[in-house]
Write an enzyme that holds these catalytic residues in place. Sequence first.
Site, PDB file in Angstrom:
ATOM      1  N   SER A  45       0.802  -1.473   0.083  1.00 22.33           N
ATOM      2  CA  SER A  45      -0.128  -0.134  -0.034  1.00 22.33           C
ATOM      3  C   SER A  45       0.941   1.225   0.006  1.00 22.33           C
ATOM      4  O   SER A  45       0.294   2.341  -0.249  1.00 22.33           O
ATOM      5  CB  SER A  45      -0.900   0.216   1.036  1.00 22.33           C
ATOM      6  OG  SER A  45      -1.565  -1.038   1.303  1.00 22.33           O
ATOM      7  N   HIS A  49       3.243   4.066   7.954  1.00 21.02           N
ATOM      8  CA  HIS A  49       2.301   4.164   9.030  1.00 21.02           C
ATOM      9  C   HIS A  49       2.469   5.087  10.462  1.00 21.02           C
ATOM     10  O   HIS A  49       3.541   5.062  10.589  1.00 21.02           O
ATOM     11  CB  HIS A  49       1.847   2.667   9.398  1.00 21.02           C
ATOM     12  CG  HIS A  49       1.246   1.743   8.536  1.00 21.02           C
ATOM     13  ND1 HIS A  49      -0.132   1.936   8.226  1.00 21.02           N
ATOM     14  CD2 HIS A  49       1.800   0.743   7.597  1.00 21.02           C
ATOM     15  CE1 HIS A  49      -0.470   1.172   7.253  1.00 21.02           C
ATOM     16  NE2 HIS A  49       0.747   0.410   7.162  1.00 21.02           N
ATOM     17  N   VAL A 172      19.542 -18.337  -2.982  1.00 19.15           N
ATOM     18  CA  VAL A 172      20.325 -19.095  -1.848  1.00 19.15           C
ATOM     19  C   VAL A 172      19.647 -20.424  -1.696  1.00 19.15           C
ATOM     20  O   VAL A 172      18.601 -20.640  -1.604  1.00 19.15           O
ATOM     21  CB  VAL A 172      20.667 -18.402  -0.824  1.00 19.15           C
ATOM     22  CG1 VAL A 172      21.186 -19.327   0.270  1.00 19.15           C
ATOM     23  CG2 VAL A 172      21.383 -17.038  -1.058  1.00 19.15           C
ATOM     24  N   LYS A 250      -4.819  -4.690   8.369  1.00 18.41           N
ATOM     25  CA  LYS A 250      -5.322  -3.437   8.463  1.00 18.41           C
ATOM     26  C   LYS A 250      -6.430  -3.195   7.619  1.00 18.41           C
ATOM     27  O   LYS A 250      -7.056  -2.004   7.539  1.00 18.41           O
ATOM     28  CB  LYS A 250      -4.309  -2.357   8.033  1.00 18.41           C
ATOM     29  CG  LYS A 250      -3.005  -2.479   9.327  1.00 18.41           C
ATOM     30  CD  LYS A 250      -1.911  -1.432   8.710  1.00 18.41           C
ATOM     31  CE  LYS A 250      -0.813  -1.624   9.657  1.00 18.41           C
ATOM     32  NZ  LYS A 250       0.142  -2.880   9.460  1.00 18.41           N
ATOM     33  N   ARG A 311       1.977 -10.885   1.769  1.00 19.56           N
ATOM     34  CA  ARG A 311       2.491 -10.563   3.048  1.00 19.56           C
ATOM     35  C   ARG A 311       3.284 -11.873   3.550  1.00 19.56           C
ATOM     36  O   ARG A 311       2.720 -13.010   3.513  1.00 19.56           O
ATOM     37  CB  ARG A 311       1.475 -10.216   4.121  1.00 19.56           C
ATOM     38  CG  ARG A 311       0.623  -9.266   3.520  1.00 19.56           C
ATOM     39  CD  ARG A 311      -0.602  -9.153   4.580  1.00 19.56           C
ATOM     40  NE  ARG A 311      -1.571  -8.073   4.120  1.00 19.56           N
ATOM     41  CZ  ARG A 311      -2.685  -8.274   3.293  1.00 19.56           C
ATOM     42  NH1 ARG A 311      -2.789  -9.245   2.826  1.00 19.56           N
ATOM     43  NH2 ARG A 311      -3.245  -7.261   3.138  1.00 19.56           N
ATOM     44  N   ILE A 335       8.593  -9.878   8.121  1.00 21.64           N
ATOM     45  CA  ILE A 335       8.370  -8.503   8.204  1.00 21.64           C
ATOM     46  C   ILE A 335       7.251  -8.190   7.163  1.00 21.64           C
ATOM     47  O   ILE A 335       7.329  -7.941   6.049  1.00 21.64           O
ATOM     48  CB  ILE A 335       9.744  -7.739   7.597  1.00 21.64           C
ATOM     49  CG1 ILE A 335      10.977  -8.640   8.302  1.00 21.64           C
ATOM     50  CG2 ILE A 335       9.745  -6.468   7.832  1.00 21.64           C
ATOM     51  CD1 ILE A 335      11.256  -8.091   9.858  1.00 21.64           C
ATOM     52  N   GLU A 336       6.299  -8.368   7.903  1.00 18.83           N
ATOM     53  CA  GLU A 336       5.090  -7.992   7.169  1.00 18.83           C
ATOM     54  C   GLU A 336       4.595  -6.599   7.525  1.00 18.83           C
ATOM     55  O   GLU A 336       5.322  -5.865   8.318  1.00 18.83           O
ATOM     56  CB  GLU A 336       3.804  -8.949   7.503  1.00 18.83           C
ATOM     57  CG  GLU A 336       3.557  -8.952   8.874  1.00 18.83           C
ATOM     58  CD  GLU A 336       2.376  -9.958   9.194  1.00 18.83           C
ATOM     59  OE1 GLU A 336       1.385 -10.316   8.071  1.00 18.83           O
ATOM     60  OE2 GLU A 336       1.994 -10.698  10.362  1.00 18.83           O
ATOM     61  N   SER A 337       3.464  -6.028   7.331  1.00 16.02           N
ATOM     62  CA  SER A 337       3.148  -4.680   7.552  1.00 16.02           C
ATOM     63  C   SER A 337       3.216  -4.405   9.143  1.00 16.02           C
ATOM     64  O   SER A 337       2.764  -5.381   9.948  1.00 16.02           O
ATOM     65  CB  SER A 337       1.823  -4.259   7.255  1.00 16.02           C
ATOM     66  OG  SER A 337       1.539  -2.803   7.105  1.00 16.02           O
ATOM     67  N   CYS A 401       1.736   8.512 -21.428  1.00 15.64           N
ATOM     68  CA  CYS A 401       0.788   8.720 -20.222  1.00 15.64           C
ATOM     69  C   CYS A 401       1.649   9.500 -19.154  1.00 15.64           C
ATOM     70  O   CYS A 401       1.152  10.142 -18.561  1.00 15.64           O
ATOM     71  CB  CYS A 401       0.710   7.339 -19.882  1.00 15.64           C
ATOM     72  SG  CYS A 401      -0.493   6.287 -21.148  1.00 15.64           S
TER      73      CYS A 401
HETATM   74  C1  LIG Z   1      -0.392  -6.407   0.544  1.00 18.18           C
HETATM   75  C2  LIG Z   1       0.617  -5.693   1.288  1.00 18.18           C
HETATM   76  C3  LIG Z   1       0.683  -4.534   1.727  1.00 18.18           C
HETATM   77  C4  LIG Z   1       1.609  -3.913   2.729  1.00 18.18           C
HETATM   78  N1  LIG Z   1       1.354  -2.558   3.047  1.00 18.18           N
HETATM   79  C5  LIG Z   1       2.242  -2.063   3.747  1.00 18.18           C
HETATM   80  C6  LIG Z   1       2.319  -0.625   4.140  1.00 18.18           C
HETATM   81  O1  LIG Z   1       1.387   0.055   3.412  1.00 18.18           O
HETATM   82  N2  LIG Z   1       3.050  -0.070   5.008  1.00 18.18           N
HETATM   83  C7  LIG Z   1       4.295  -0.781   5.375  1.00 18.18           C
HETATM   84  O2  LIG Z   1       4.974  -0.265   6.248  1.00 18.18           O
HETATM   85  N3  LIG Z   1       4.262  -1.968   4.922  1.00 18.18           N
HETATM   86  C8  LIG Z   1       3.477  -2.439   4.292  1.00 18.18           C
HETATM   87  N4  LIG Z   1       3.453  -3.909   3.815  1.00 18.18           N
HETATM   88  C9  LIG Z   1       4.809  -4.525   4.239  1.00 18.18           C
HETATM   89  C10 LIG Z   1       5.981  -4.363   3.570  1.00 18.18           C
HETATM   90  O3  LIG Z   1       5.729  -4.467   2.274  1.00 18.18           O
HETATM   91  C11 LIG Z   1       7.023  -5.484   3.708  1.00 18.18           C
HETATM   92  O4  LIG Z   1       7.037  -5.430   5.018  1.00 18.18           O
HETATM   93  C12 LIG Z   1       8.199  -5.217   3.299  1.00 18.18           C
HETATM   94  O5  LIG Z   1       8.309  -5.044   1.836  1.00 18.18           O
HETATM   95  C13 LIG Z   1       9.198  -6.611   3.348  1.00 18.18           C
HETATM   96  O6  LIG Z   1      10.395  -6.285   2.926  1.00 18.18           O
HETATM   97  P1  LIG Z   1      11.475  -7.684   2.943  1.00 18.18           P
HETATM   98  O7  LIG Z   1      12.837  -7.108   2.527  1.00 18.18           O
HETATM   99  O8  LIG Z   1      11.492  -8.074   4.204  1.00 18.18           O
HETATM  100  O9  LIG Z   1      10.939  -8.585   1.892  1.00 18.18           O
HETATM  101  P2  LIG Z   1      10.644  -8.662   0.328  1.00 18.18           P
HETATM  102  O10 LIG Z   1      10.315  -7.367  -0.308  1.00 18.18           O
HETATM  103  O11 LIG Z   1       9.654  -9.696   0.074  1.00 18.18           O
HETATM  104  O12 LIG Z   1      12.081  -9.005  -0.137  1.00 18.18           O
HETATM  105  C14 LIG Z   1      12.408 -10.447  -0.120  1.00 18.18           C
HETATM  106  C15 LIG Z   1      13.588 -10.770  -1.373  1.00 18.18           C
HETATM  107  O13 LIG Z   1      13.999 -12.013  -0.953  1.00 18.18           O
HETATM  108  C16 LIG Z   1      14.262 -12.727  -2.183  1.00 18.18           C
HETATM  109  N5  LIG Z   1      14.453 -14.078  -1.930  1.00 18.18           N
HETATM  110  C17 LIG Z   1      13.628 -14.877  -1.451  1.00 18.18           C
HETATM  111  N6  LIG Z   1      14.417 -16.168  -1.294  1.00 18.18           N
HETATM  112  C18 LIG Z   1      15.501 -15.979  -1.685  1.00 18.18           C
HETATM  113  C19 LIG Z   1      16.610 -17.092  -1.735  1.00 18.18           C
HETATM  114  N7  LIG Z   1      16.314 -18.286  -1.430  1.00 18.18           N
HETATM  115  N8  LIG Z   1      17.652 -16.637  -2.338  1.00 18.18           N
HETATM  116  C20 LIG Z   1      17.668 -15.072  -2.831  1.00 18.18           C
HETATM  117  N9  LIG Z   1      17.001 -14.338  -2.640  1.00 18.18           N
HETATM  118  C21 LIG Z   1      15.701 -14.843  -2.059  1.00 18.18           C
HETATM  119  C22 LIG Z   1      13.147 -12.435  -2.760  1.00 18.18           C
HETATM  120  O14 LIG Z   1      13.146 -12.599  -4.408  1.00 18.18           O
HETATM  121  C23 LIG Z   1      12.854 -10.822  -2.555  1.00 18.18           C
HETATM  122  O15 LIG Z   1      13.329  -9.835  -3.470  1.00 18.18           O
HETATM  123  C24 LIG Z   1       2.607  -4.729   3.074  1.00 18.18           C
HETATM  124  C25 LIG Z   1       2.718  -5.944   2.341  1.00 18.18           C
HETATM  125  C26 LIG Z   1       1.932  -6.343   1.500  1.00 18.18           C
HETATM  126  C27 LIG Z   1       2.115  -7.703   1.061  1.00 18.18           C
END
Ligand SMILES: Cc1cc2nc3c(=O)[nH]c(=O)nc-3n(C[C@H](O)[C@H](O)[C@H](O)COP(=O)(O)OP(=O)(O)OC[C@H]3O[C@@H](n4cnc5c(N)ncnc54)[C@H](O)[C@@H]3O)c2cc1C
Length: 474
Positions: A45, A49, A172, A250, A311, A335-337, A401
Amino acid sequence: MKDVIIIGAGVCGCAIADALGEYGCNVAVVERASDVACGATKANSGIVHGGFDATAGTLKAKFNALGNPMFDELSKQLDFPFRRNGAYVLAFDRAGIDGLEALLERGRANGIKDLERVDGDTVRLRNPHVSKSVTAALYCPSSGIVSPYEMTIALAERANMRGAEFIFNTGVTAISRRGSVMTVDCTGGKSYAARMVINCAGVHADEVAAAAGVHDFTIRGRRGEYYLLDKTQSYLTDATLFQLPTSLGKGVLVAPTVHGNVLVGPTALDTDDKDGVATTAAGLEEAMSKGRLSVPSISARSAITQFVGVRAHCDKDDFIIGMSSLQGFYNVAGIESPGLTSAPAIARYVAAEVAAYLSLKRKTDFITVRKGIPCFAAMSDEERAELIASDSRYGKIVCRCECVTEGEIIDSIMRPLGARDIDGVKRRTRAGMGRCQSGFCSPTVIQLIADTLGVPVQSVTKCGAGSYAVTGRI
Ligand SMILES: Cc1cc2nc3c(=O)[nH]c(=O)nc-3n(C[C@H](O)[C@H](O)[C@H](O)COP(=O)(O)OP(=O)(O)OC[C@H]3O[C@@H](n4cnc5c(N)ncnc54)[C@H](O)[C@@H]3O)c2cc1C
């Protein structure tokens, strides 16, 4: 040998790589996709927050409260779009008003001071398209909106300028420790050694932990489906409009994006298919009908695209941040929202922990400023004329666009960690993000990628790994 290998180039992996640069740490980020921000980070989104939602005492509450105030300075240093537009949580009945009270208390317990209770008429005075059924709301002026992938690209570019290496298209598969050396085995028979490994693999972080012999938590995918509305609909709301949160998250929001579109969603449905990002008729119908409870005049006909984000919902129902039972293997998992909001604060915390573990000292001189791609669409006529005089490629519009020029697209490919595929150009420049969804500009973008990289057009992909856009010449 590296000091640290980070697995995953989402917002967490990139922010940590960037923060470790302040300690002169020798970092590599290993990412299975072809670019940064290809997981949850590209499909969410985009809300920074306010911090009233998470339960007091959790890591979610702590890092949300620490992360939110960091965005003003960070967005200036790194030149990514961010705005404090304010958010309302809407109540529709008596039970909803009780829910607002509970949220207000939780917010105060989390140290969020600027929360205000307002009645339905006040909400509609400030936001005329909000439903007449809304009886009250909780207002949080410090809530903001950000472009999640542009923020992450900016963090990755600065991390790269600070010395971090990014290794794409590399998954990995196994992690082991012998003596003080961690070994990370990857697809393609590649193997890397480091003193420490940080697991930032998003929805796959439990599988990556298991590949290191760590079985402390499990992660389920939780799908969220969205509509993205055309910029003509930006009049619908300037504030983020939440409904009361449920046990699944949320709830459905109606919110502007930093680029002037409107988001409606996300739904919340648990799934075993962690990489499944196809939309469904039922999910979109749910997003639209719930969105209309807040703003009844939303029309599905004004949607320019739909998408799904997944998520990383952890069985512990909180972020998992810390050294695992395997010394040298550190989890940043579940690490979700509010993970996007929290990422800068998580990165600062993790970098300090890693530095202590590896006995690294924070440097006094490191790169702070990263300049983004000049945005032709946002410039005045005078600024445009000056830019075109300096480089005529800025005088050629490729994406009608979004008003994106050839100069911007070439810059997106040539810069540090430049785009290598069509989606990479799209996330960096917005070419293809507009109303026609790249129908008009994609052939030119493909040709520019091929010409700039000196490769055949047939080898250009949409998003890496065999997603070829052109299959042959006729
Ligand atoms: C629908 C939705 C709405 C959300 N809204 C909000 C919001 O409004 N505000 C907010 O603060 N948060 C929000 N979040 C949460 C936020 O998007 C996430 O917490 C954040 O993007 C997580 O980041 P990350 O780096 O932990 O994971 P990701 O962005 O998922 O990155 C993980 C990476 O690891 C890589 N990976 C996985 N396995 C391997 C492997 N074996 N080897 C190498 N690479 C690998 C993947 O390809 C990926 O690129 C939302 C999430 C969702 C899904």
